[in-house]
Design an enzyme around this catalytic site. Structure first.
Site, PDB file in Angstrom:
ATOM      1  CB  THR B  34      -0.920  -0.004   1.239  1.00 57.26           C
ATOM      2  OG1 THR B  34      -1.622  -1.246   1.278  1.00 57.26           O
ATOM      3  CG2 THR B  34      -1.903   1.137   1.215  1.00 57.26           C
ATOM      4  CB  SER B  81       1.849  -7.990   1.798  1.00 60.66           C
ATOM      5  OG  SER B  81       0.575  -8.236   2.323  1.00 60.66           O
ATOM      6  CB  THR B 114      -0.304  -3.710   6.068  1.00 59.61           C
ATOM      7  OG1 THR B 114      -1.514  -3.714   5.317  1.00 59.61           O
ATOM      8  CG2 THR B 114       0.353  -2.352   6.015  1.00 59.61           C
TER       9      THR B 114
END
Lengths: 337, 344
Positions: B34, B81, B114
C-alpha cells in the site's frame, strides 16, 4: 515438577500486608472487609498454600509494621523496607524475594525499589485484588506465581518485577488499571515482559531503562527524609494558589500533570517557582505517551517526565533532588530511568 | 500543539545536516504494498490499483530523511503482500545481510504490504545475521491518500535506524510512530492507522516527534543470535495452516499430508482433527499446536508432549509456520523442534 527438597531455590516471602494478607469475616467481602476482618502473619500463607513448597524453599518475614493505611508500604518506611530487602538479597543463601503489598500503592513502591536496590536477584512485588479469604480470590495464585517468578533464573537482572493475574510487569511501567477487577495491573502503552503460565514462567522482553544494579541512586546516600515534591494538576481556569501553597510549605520540586492545560495563573506561579530554583517536571495527563520535549517546555525550563505517572515522576524527582539541583542532570535522569 | 511539534522535529533534524558523503548510509529495500500504491483520487483510502511508485519517489517526497542519511534504494519486487513468500524473502534476506555488512551502512528499511508484513519481518528476524537495525514499514493508506501515513512512517524508520538504542533488538516494525518487535507484532485491523499491535507484550518503543525512544528489548533469539543459516538453501519445506472451528472436517489435514506437506500448524483444532493428526504424525509430518485467539501462549500439556506434538508458544499461526519452515531445515526431532519454539 520436582519433589520438595534442598535443591529448590530459596525464596523469602516478605509481608507488608495488603489484601493478599487479609482475611475478612465473610468470603463475599470482595472489595474490602465490610463486615470486619484482619491481616495475618506470613505463616498463614505457607499453611493455606503448601503448594509453594513444590517450587521453592520458603522463608518468611513479617514487615507489616511498615504498612500504611492502604495496606502497602507507607512512603516514610520505603527506605527501611529497601534496606531490609537489600540485606535479604545480599544473603548468598537467598535466591529471590517476594514482597506482598496492598494493590493500591504497589506500583509506586515497586518503582522506588527499582531505583535504589542494587541487586541482580529477582525482587517480585505481588498483590491481590480481592482479600485472601474471598470466594475466587486471586491471592493464592498470584502468590504462587510470584514465588515461581522469584525462583526463576531468567527473572534476575530485569529490575523489580510486579506479578499479578499471571502476568509479569516491569516496575517502571506497571500501573494499577482497575480498582477491583482481576486485570488489576498493566503497563500502559507498553505491555507485560513475561508470563507466569500454568506450564512455565516465560520472559518475552526486558526493560532497557536503568534500574537496580544499573542505577546510580544509592540507598546509603539518601537523606533520612527525601526533598519535598508536590503534584499539581494543570487546570485551564485554576488560579496559581496550590502551586504557591506548595512552595510556601517548602517544596523543592513540582510535578505538573498535563502541562499543556496550565492556566495563566498557574503559569505565572510556575515562573515564580522557577525563579526560586524550584525544579518543575511535566507529565502527560493522557496516561499514554510521553510528555514530549517540545520547544515551549524547553524554553520555560520545565523538564519532561517521559511517560511516567505523576506519582512515579515525583519519586524520581525526589531521588534526583537528593543528589543535585542541576536541571541538565535531572533532565538526564528522566531520559535514562 | 502541532506547530510546536513540527518545530521540535525541525530542531532535531537541523544539526544533522552535513555534506551528503559524510552521512551514514541507510538502505531502502522496496517490495511493494500500500505504501507504494496509487489510487484514483485522494479520497480512495482502501482501493488503489492505479500503479505503484518506486523507492526513489518516497525518498524525494521526504527531503528531511536525506539530511539525516544517504538513502540507497534497492527494489526487490513491486507486489501486494499476499504475493510475498520465500521466493522474495530468501533473496531479500541475503541482500540485506550483504548490504548490512558494509561498514558505511547504518541499517536498512524494507517497505512491505501490511497483510503479511509480520511474516516477512519475522522471517528476516530469524535469518539476517546482523546487529544493525532493520525496520520494516508499510502504510495503511495509499501514497495518493489524504492524510497518508507513508511519508512519516518512512521518516520514522530512518530516524529509528540512526538511533543507537535500536541496534541489537532484531527486526523492528514501524507504523503509526510505534516500534514493534517482529517477534510479537501483528496486524489487527483492516484499515485503521492504529493497526499494528503486539498483543500482551506491547511495543518496544516509539518514534515520537521529539525523539526515538526504546523501552524494551526482546529476550527471544533473533538476528545476531540466530542458529538459522540460509547458505545453500534454495527453497523451504512446505508447511500449511489448518483452522479449527465447530464441525471442522479432517479433509484439509488429509489433503496436506497427501500433497507432501512437511509440517502442519493447527490454529486450534476440532474433534475430527484428532485421528487425522495421529495419522499425519505417523506419516512423519510435524504438527504444531497453535491458537487462533490472537494472544497468549499455547500451554504445553502432558498429553501434547506425549504425542510428540509441538506447541507454538504465543506465535500466531502464520508466524509459527515461518519458524517451522526454518526449523525443518535443521531437524525433524520433536524435542529439538520444541526447543526452537521455546527460544525464538
Amino acid at each position: 515438577m520436582p519433589p520438595p527438597g534442598i535443591d529448590l531455590p530459596h525464596v523469602v516471602l516478605v509481608s507488608v500486608g495488603g489484601e493478599i494478607a487479609t482475611n475478612c469475616d465473610t468470603p463475599l467481602d470482595l472489595a474490602d472487609c465490610a463486615s470486619g476482618g484482619e491481616t495475618f502473619a506470613p505463616a498463614t500463607w505457607t499453611r493455606d498454600l503448601p503448594d509453594l513448597g513444590l517450587v521453592a524453599r520458603i522463608g518468611t518475614e513479617d514487615l507489616r509494621a511498615f504498612s500504611g493505611a492502604d495496606g502497602g508500604a507507607a512512603p516514610e518506611h520505603w527506605q527501611a523496607l529497601a534496606g531490609r530487602l537489600q540485606q535479604l538479597a545480599g544473603d548468598p543463601e537467598v535466591d529471590g524475594v517476594v514482597v506482598t503489598h496492598g494493590a493500591d500503592g504497589l506500583a509506586d513502591t515497586a518503582f522506588f525499589l527499582n531505583l535504589v536496590l542494587p541487586t541482580r536477584k529477582p525482587v517480585v512485588l505481588v498483590a491481590a485484588q480481592r482479600p485472601w479469604s474471598a470466594v475466587s480470590g486471586d491471592g493464592p495464585l498470584n502468590l504462587y506465581d510470584a514465588v515461581r517468578v522469584a525462583a526463576h533464573p531468567a527473572a534476575g537482572g530485569k529490575g523489580v518485577l510486579v506479578v499479578a493475574n499471571q502476568e509479569v510487569h516491569a516496575a517502571r511501567d506497571a500501573r494499577r488499571t482497575s480498582a477491583y477487577r482481576m486485570d488489576g495491573f498493566g503497563s500502559v502503552d507498553l505491555g507485560l515482559i513475561g508470563v507466569a503460565d500454568p506450564d512455565v514462567v516465560r520472559f518475552f522482553t526486558e526493560p532497557t531503562r536503568r534500574h537496580t544494579h544499573r542505577s546510580e541512586f544509592e540507598l546509603a546516600a539518601l537523606p533520612e527524609s527525601l526533598p519535598a515534591v508536590e503534584i499539581v494538576a494543570a487546570v485551564p481556569d485554576a488560579p496559581g494558589r496550590l502551586i504557591e501553597a506548595a512552595l510556601a510549605a517548602g517544596a523543592k520540586g513540582l510535578v505538573v500533570d498535563g502541562a499543556a492545560g496550565l492556566s495563566a495563573g498557574q503559569l505565572a506561579a510556575l515562573r515564580r517557582a522557577r525563579e526560586q530554583g524550584i525544579v518543575v517536571v511535566a507529565t502527560s495527563a493522557t496516561r499514554g505517551g510521553r510528555a514530549p520535549e517540545v520547544t515551549a517546555l524547553r524554553e520555560s525550563g520545565v523538564i519532561p517526565g517521559d511517560n511516567l505517572t505523576p506519582t512515579k515522576a515525583r519519586t524520581l524527582l525526589r531521588l534526583a533532588l537528593a543528589k543535585t539541583t542541576d536541571p541538565t542532570e535531572i533532565r538526564r535522569f528522566f531520559r535514562e530511568y | 500543539m502541532l506547530r510546536i511539534q513540527a518545530g521540535a522535529l525541525a530542531a532535531l533534524l537541523l544539526p544533522a545536516a552535513a555534506p551528503a558523503q559524510e552521512l551514514p548510509v541507510v538502505k531502502l529495500f522496496t517490495t511493494g504494498g500500500t505504501i507504494q500504491s496509487l489510487g484514483k483520487d485522494r479520497l480512495k483510502l482502501a482501493e488503489y490499483r492505479e500503479g505503484r511508485i518506486d523507492g526513489e519517489t518516497i525518498v524525494e517526497a521526504v527531503p528531511e530523511a536525506s539530511r539525516l542519511a544517504r538513502i540507497e534504494v534497492q527494489a526487490i519486487s513491486a507486489v501486494s503482500s499476499v504475493r510475498m513468500g520465500a521466493e522474495q524473502g530468501l533473496p531479500l534476506a541475503r541482500q540485506l545481510a550483504e548490504e548490512l555488512a558494509r561498514p558505511e551502512v547504518a541499517g536498512a528499511i524494507v517497505t512491505h504490504g501490511t497483510t503479511t508484513l509480520e511474516e516477512t519481518a519475522y522471517f528476516l528476524h530469524l535469518t539476517v545475521r546482523t546487529t544493525k537495525p532493520v525496520v520494516v514499514i508499510g502504510s495503511m493508506r495509499p501514497w495518493t491518500a489524504v492524510s497518508r501515513d507513508g511519508p512519516l512512517n518512512f521518516l520514522g524508520a530512518v530516524r529509528t535506524v540512526l538511533t543507537p538504542d535500536a541496534a541489537g533488538k532484531g527486526v523492528l516494525v514501524l507504523l503509526n510512530d510505534t516500534i514493534h518487535s517482529a517477534r510479537f507484532v501483528t496486524k489487527r485491523h483492516t484499515y485503521h492507522i492504529e493497526t499494528f499491535v503486539s498483543p500482551d507484550v506491547g511495543p518496544l518503543g516509539f518514534a515520537d516527534a521529539d525523539r526515538v525512544v526504546l523501552y524494551r528489548s526482546p529476550v527471544t533469539r533473533h538476528t545476531g543470535d540466530t542458529e538459522f543459516d540460509l547458505d545453500g538453501i534454495e527453497e523451504l519445506p512446505q508447511v500449511d495452516i489448518v483452522y479449527g472451528y465447530q464441525e471442522a472436517s479432517r479433509a484439509p489435514i488429509d489433503a496436506l499430508v497427501k500433497e507432501g506437506a512437511k509440517g502442519i500448524i493447527l490454529a486450534d483444532s476440532a474433534p475430527a482433527h484428532g485421528n487425522a493428526v495421529l495419522e499425519a504424525l505417523a506419516a512423519g509430518v510435524v504438527v504444531v499446536r497453535g491458537s487462533r485467539k490472537g494472544a497468549g501462549r499455547v500451554v504445553l500439556s502432558d498429553r501434547t508432549a506425549a504425542r510428540s506434538e509441538i506447541t507454538a508458544d504465543n506465535l500466531h499461526p502464520q508466524k509459527a509456520r515461518i519458524l517451522l519452515r526454518l526449523a525443518l531445515t535443521r531437524t525433524t526431532d520433536a524435542r529439538e523442534l520444541q526447543r526452537i519454539f521455546n527460544e525464538y
